[in-house]
Design a protein around this motif. Structure first.
Motif, short mmCIF file in Angstrom:
data_model
loop_
_atom_site.label_atom_id
_atom_site.label_comp_id
_atom_site.label_asym_id
_atom_site.label_seq_id
_atom_site.Cartn_x
_atom_site.Cartn_y
_atom_site.Cartn_z
N UNK A 1 88.49 67.34 86.88
CA UNK A 1 87.34 68.01 87.49
C UNK A 1 86.05 67.22 87.30
N UNK A 2 86.08 66.20 86.42
CA UNK A 2 84.91 65.34 86.25
C UNK A 2 84.09 65.61 85.00
N UNK A 3 84.72 66.15 83.96
CA UNK A 3 83.97 66.44 82.73
C UNK A 3 83.36 65.18 82.12
N UNK A 4 84.16 64.14 82.01
CA UNK A 4 83.66 62.88 81.42
C UNK A 4 82.58 62.26 82.29
N UNK A 5 82.72 62.37 83.59
CA UNK A 5 81.72 61.82 84.50
C UNK A 5 80.39 62.58 84.36
N UNK A 6 80.47 63.89 84.22
CA UNK A 6 79.26 64.69 84.02
C UNK A 6 78.56 64.27 82.72
#
Length: 228
Positions: free
Chosen positions: A26-31
């Protein structure tokens, strides 16, 4: 809870542990990387186990350090990551607005969080990948209604174009700080003056600035829904 760090981190008034949860992809690391480093990696790989980054800001003339833990979303690592909920004062629960299943799993993550974390933990529900709204599978109003029912803060954001990323993290951190500040003042026997705290999510400027030059100054207004 907040920890006084005078002996460990000189100049730090408060340290808060925050966790990121949600399905893998879902993009946790990207956030997190966008917030702390202002970076986005197009070839980002799934997080294995747990890692964390730190971010220091000033709130109401207090130096606040956030230790943000990025917990892996893969089921096989779930037993490892649950131990890291302990001591967390805030949680960012992320889903992908283009992936209905990731939103359907939010309830499961919320249940796990409420089992393992402190009952007073502040939770921000974040719909990531708002830049892909043309192919969204999760209507904004559906997520907003869910957040209201569960007493969560809510915002949609995009790690790719950085929209609302700082709003999500600083909004969550400011609410954690606000709660702890109230408790600290009451514990000290001092009558609180809430007007001076100047930390609210909607329509009020936030007295926050970054200690780290590579990250842009936090936005002063939020487009979140709060039901506390």
């Amino acid at each position: 809870m907040a920890h006084w760090q005078g002996d460990l981190d000189e100049g730090i008034d408060y340290m808060f542990k925050m966790v990121m949860i949600g399905d893998s992809g879902v993009g946790k690391s990207q956030l997190l990387n966008r917030f702390v480093k202002n970076e986005f990696n197009m070839k980002s790989k799934a997080t294995i186990g747990v890692e964390f980054l730190t971010k220091t800001v000033v709130m109401d003339h207090k130096v606040v350090k956030a230790q943000i833990w990025d917990t892996a979303g893969q089921e096989r690592y779930q037993a490892i990551t649950t131990a890291y909920y302990r001591g967390a004062t805030g949680a960012l629960l992320a889903y992908d607005i283009t992936n209905r299943r990731s939103f359907e799993h939010v309830g499961k993550w919320l249940e796990e969080l409420r089992i393992h974390a402190d009952k007073n933990i502040i939770i921000m529900l974040v719909g990531n990948k708002s830049d892909l709204s043309s192919i969204r599978e999760v209507p904004t109003e559906v997520a907003k209604d869910f957040a209201q029912q569960e007493d969560l803060f809510f915002i949609e954001a995009s790690a790719l174009d950085s929209k609302n990323v700082e709003s999500a993290f600083i909004g969550l951190l400011s609410q954690v700080y606000n709660n702890v500040s109230k408790k600290s003042i009451i514990a000290d026997g001092v009558e609180p003056n809430w007007d001076k705290l100047n930390i609210e999510l909607e329509g009020i400027k936030i007295n926050v600035h970054s200690q780290e030059p590579e990250v842009q100054k936090a936005k002063k207004r939020f487009n979140c829904c709060s039901v506390f």
